[in-house]
Scaffold this motif. Structure first.
Motif, mmCIF file in Angstrom:
data_model
loop_
_atom_site.group_PDB
_atom_site.id
_atom_site.type_symbol
_atom_site.label_atom_id
_atom_site.label_comp_id
_atom_site.label_asym_id
_atom_site.label_seq_id
_atom_site.Cartn_x
_atom_site.Cartn_y
_atom_site.Cartn_z
ATOM 1 N N ILE A 75 0.849 -1.185 0.000
ATOM 2 C CA ILE A 75 0.000 0.000 0.000
ATOM 3 C C ILE A 75 0.887 1.239 0.000
ATOM 4 C CG2 ILE A 75 -1.772 1.290 1.251
ATOM 5 C CD1 ILE A 75 -2.705 -1.385 2.439
ATOM 6 N N VAL A 76 0.560 2.192 -0.856
ATOM 7 C CA VAL A 76 1.279 3.465 -0.945
ATOM 8 C C VAL A 76 0.266 4.600 -0.859
ATOM 9 C CG1 VAL A 76 3.145 2.470 -2.318
ATOM 10 C CG2 VAL A 76 1.161 3.476 -3.472
ATOM 11 N N CYS A 77 0.753 5.813 -0.798
ATOM 12 C CA CYS A 77 -0.130 6.981 -0.665
ATOM 13 C C CYS A 77 -0.173 7.806 -1.945
ATOM 14 C CB CYS A 77 0.341 7.874 0.487
ATOM 15 S SG CYS A 77 0.020 7.147 2.115
ATOM 16 N N ALA A 78 -1.319 8.404 -2.205
ATOM 17 C CA ALA A 78 -1.432 9.354 -3.302
ATOM 18 C C ALA A 78 -0.486 10.526 -3.054
ATOM 19 C CB ALA A 78 -2.873 9.852 -3.412
ATOM 20 N N ASP A 79 0.030 11.082 -4.132
ATOM 21 C CA ASP A 79 0.971 12.209 -4.090
ATOM 22 C C ASP A 79 2.310 11.845 -3.464
ATOM 23 O OD1 ASP A 79 -0.923 14.005 -5.268
ATOM 24 O OD2 ASP A 79 -1.896 14.174 -3.312
ATOM 25 N N ASN A 80 2.610 10.547 -3.439
ATOM 26 C CA ASN A 80 3.899 10.111 -2.891
ATOM 27 C C ASN A 80 5.030 10.497 -3.831
ATOM 28 O OD1 ASN A 80 4.940 7.723 -4.675
ATOM 29 N ND2 ASN A 80 2.780 7.230 -4.373
ATOM 30 N N PHE A 81 6.229 10.513 -3.257
ATOM 31 C CA PHE A 81 7.444 10.592 -4.066
ATOM 32 C C PHE A 81 8.496 9.711 -3.413
ATOM 33 C CE2 PHE A 81 11.579 12.083 -5.435
ATOM 34 C CZ PHE A 81 11.402 12.143 -6.814
ATOM 35 N N HIS A 82 8.851 8.629 -4.129
ATOM 36 C CA HIS A 82 9.839 7.689 -3.609
ATOM 37 C C HIS A 82 10.987 7.469 -4.596
ATOM 38 C CE1 HIS A 82 7.273 6.680 -0.197
ATOM 39 N NE2 HIS A 82 6.280 6.510 -1.025
ATOM 40 N N GLY A 83 11.106 8.331 -5.608
ATOM 41 C CA GLY A 83 12.209 8.176 -6.552
ATOM 42 C C GLY A 83 11.723 8.178 -7.984
ATOM 43 N N ARG A 84 12.633 7.799 -8.882
ATOM 44 C CA ARG A 84 12.340 7.890 -10.312
ATOM 45 C C ARG A 84 12.507 6.569 -11.057
ATOM 46 N NH1 ARG A 84 9.763 12.770 -11.283
ATOM 47 N NH2 ARG A 84 10.954 14.517 -10.432
ATOM 48 N N THR A 85 12.723 5.468 -10.361
ATOM 49 C CA THR A 85 12.898 4.194 -11.051
ATOM 50 C C THR A 85 11.563 3.731 -11.621
ATOM 51 O OG1 THR A 85 12.498 2.916 -9.044
ATOM 52 C CG2 THR A 85 14.783 3.530 -9.521
ATOM 53 N N LEU A 86 11.611 2.731 -12.492
ATOM 54 C CA LEU A 86 10.406 2.283 -13.174
ATOM 55 C C LEU A 86 9.365 1.740 -12.201
ATOM 56 C CD1 LEU A 86 9.258 2.151 -16.022
ATOM 57 C CD2 LEU A 86 10.154 -0.171 -16.217
ATOM 58 N N PRO A 124 0.999 12.441 -12.955
ATOM 59 C CA PRO A 124 1.058 12.087 -14.377
ATOM 60 C C PRO A 124 2.371 12.469 -15.044
ATOM 61 C CG PRO A 124 -0.468 13.931 -13.992
ATOM 62 C CD PRO A 124 -0.109 13.375 -12.658
ATOM 63 N N GLU A 125 3.046 13.506 -14.540
ATOM 64 C CA GLU A 125 4.338 13.890 -15.116
ATOM 65 C C GLU A 125 5.410 12.844 -14.825
ATOM 66 O OE1 GLU A 125 5.373 16.589 -17.049
ATOM 67 O OE2 GLU A 125 3.210 16.777 -17.316
ATOM 68 N N SER A 126 5.304 12.182 -13.683
ATOM 69 C CA SER A 126 6.300 11.178 -13.303
ATOM 70 C C SER A 126 6.099 9.858 -14.030
ATOM 71 C CB SER A 126 6.249 10.927 -11.790
ATOM 72 O OG SER A 126 6.666 12.063 -11.072
ATOM 73 N N ARG A 127 4.835 9.488 -14.282
ATOM 74 C CA ARG A 127 4.563 8.159 -14.823
ATOM 75 C C ARG A 127 4.136 8.145 -16.285
ATOM 76 N NH1 ARG A 127 1.036 4.737 -12.087
ATOM 77 N NH2 ARG A 127 -0.012 4.062 -13.969
ATOM 78 N N GLY A 128 3.717 9.277 -16.817
ATOM 79 C CA GLY A 128 3.196 9.311 -18.178
ATOM 80 C C GLY A 128 4.210 8.863 -19.217
ATOM 81 N N GLY A 129 3.846 7.859 -20.008
ATOM 82 C CA GLY A 129 4.696 7.399 -21.103
ATOM 83 C C GLY A 129 5.756 6.393 -20.728
ATOM 84 N N PHE A 130 5.767 5.929 -19.472
ATOM 85 C CA PHE A 130 6.828 5.015 -19.045
ATOM 86 C C PHE A 130 6.350 3.579 -18.804
ATOM 87 C CE2 PHE A 130 8.418 9.197 -17.370
ATOM 88 C CZ PHE A 130 9.470 9.322 -18.261
ATOM 89 N N GLY A 131 5.049 3.301 -18.981
ATOM 90 C CA GLY A 131 4.525 1.970 -18.725
ATOM 91 C C GLY A 131 4.968 0.957 -19.772
ATOM 92 N N PRO A 132 4.665 -0.331 -19.588
ATOM 93 C CA PRO A 132 3.831 -0.891 -18.516
ATOM 94 C C PRO A 132 4.575 -0.946 -17.182
ATOM 95 C CG PRO A 132 4.681 -2.658 -19.875
ATOM 96 C CD PRO A 132 5.117 -1.384 -20.535
#
Length: 403
Positions: free
Chosen positions: A136-147, A156-164
């Motif tokens: 379980i994690v929280c909305a608006d979290n920031f834990h780094g930039r790894t996939l 959306p700026e952190s995750r957009g275009g990097f999936g799956p």
């Protein structure tokens, strides 16, 4: 011929990836809370490299420890032992009360390490069916930039275009203990949370939230992980932010100020049960736990404690908070903080925080916006009362002009 800021900025823009939007100041020297650009202009560092430089720029005792170790031994890999690793384990375990330590390099690596360890713990100790572990994690979290990490970001700026993205994460609102309780299932292995959300704009949870989270995790056999990479090591006026509510996580993540800004060092601090599931060959890092990193981290921890920086953060943080709250400005919506982790949130009609950060730069203060409308203020923990007062004066001049 002296290179000018404009030349270096142009070279950056020509050759560098465009993944940052820094203020246009080119720094070349730092000491304590002050930094100088290539033209010799002085600024008060109000960001401290996102709390990586809690001990101040170029702290002489940390520098001396680094230089001494550089002349002896810098890297062995973990194929062999070195004479600094065990001493680092001892020093940080005694300071934090941890039972086991796993050293890494960046904060993001520490987060990834914790995710791997608690999943393995869930399967081998808790008995979660294979491949079904949930964190379980929280909305608006920031834990780094790894996939893996951006996969459970709500930005959306952190995750957009990097999936799956990797599955196995459930998101709840930050500060809502009832939502946390409802999200827990028999397959929940961990709750990963920042005691104060830094990147989100220094969001402080309601009183009692962390304590209730601790109770729920204990009740349901869930590992409580506090990401203290930014909040830890004195930033909030305590060694760890968890101390404000008198709770203790099962796993605590530290980094940033663990080296005082000299070298990438992070660590997973844990009870024996969680890290005990890792066996040789299952996780590691060539540079993690290297002798240079360990010597630097040991010195960084010593000066933090011996020079009273944690206590100073509490005292000067309150001075800063009260000073900023005393500013009369129609564009200030909220001023909040704990210790020297502070934020000034501006009203939407202010037109965004970026322009005010640029105005502060012209007055000799370096701070940075986050989430468009918020200015983060987190100077090094060595800041003095008169420097706090001067910093507040600059904010007053800039924010009052926006009335």
């Amino acid at each position: 011929m002296t290179v000018q800021s404009a030349d270096l900025i142009a070279l950056e823009q020509q050759l560098g990836a465009n993944n940052y939007k820094p203020l246009d100041v080119v720094l070349s020297r730092g000491q304590g809370v002050w930094v100088w650009d290539v033209e010799g202009r002085r600024y008060l560092d109000g960001l401290a490299a996102y709390s990586a430089i809690n001990q101040g720029h170029c702290h002489p005792r940390i520098a001396a420890a680094m230089i001494e170790q550089m002349g002896k031994l810098t890297l062995t890999s973990r194929a062999f032992r070195n004479d600094q690793l065990a001493l680092f384990y001892r020093d940080i375990a005694e300071l934090t009360g941890s039972h086991r330590v796993l050293p890494m390099n960046s904060g993001a690596e520490a987060v990834e390490t914790a995710i791997k360890a608690v999943r393995k713990w869930g399967y081998e100790v808790k008995g979660v069916p294979a491949g079904q572990a949930e964190i379980i994690v929280c909305a608006d979290n920031f834990h780094g930039r790894t996939l893996a990490v951006v996969g459970f970001s709500s930005d959306p700026e952190s995750r957009g275009g990097f999936g799956p993205f990797a599955p196995g994460f459930r998101m709840v609102p930050f500060g809502d203990a009832d939502a946390l309780e409802k999200a827990i299932t028999p397959n929940t292995v961990a709750f990963l949370v920042e005691p104060i959300q830094g990147e989100a704009g220094v969001i402080i949870p309601p009183a009692g939230y962390l304590k209730r989270a601790r109770e729920l995790c204990t009740q349901h056999g869930v590992t409580l992980i506090f990401d203290e990479i930014q909040t830890g090591l004195g930033r909030t006026g305590k060694l760890l932010a968890e101390e404000h509510e008198g709770v203790e996580a099962d796993v605590t993540l530290v980094g940033k100020a663990l080296s005082g800004g000299f070298y990438p060092v992070s660590a997973v601090l844990s009870n024996s049960e969680v890290l005990g599931v890792l066996k040789p060959g299952q996780h590691g890092s060539t540079f993690g736990g290297n002798p240079l990193a360990c010597a630097v981290a040991r010195a960084a921890l010593r000066v933090l404690v011996e020079e009273g920086m944690i206590e100073n953060a509490a005292i000067q943080g309150e001075r800063l908070l009260q000073g900023l709250r005393a500013i009369r400005s129609n564009i200030v919506r909220d001023v909040r903080g704990r210790g020297l982790m502070t934020a000034v949130e501006l009203a939407p009609e202010a037109g965004g925080a970026r322009g005010y950060c640029e105005a502060l730069k012209t007055r000799g203060v370096l701070v940075k916006e986050t989430h468009e409308h918020t200015i983060r203020v987190s100077p090094p923990l060595v800041i003095k009362p008169e420097e706090i007062d001067w910093l507040v004066e600059q904010f007053d001049a800039v924010l009052s002009s926006g009335n």
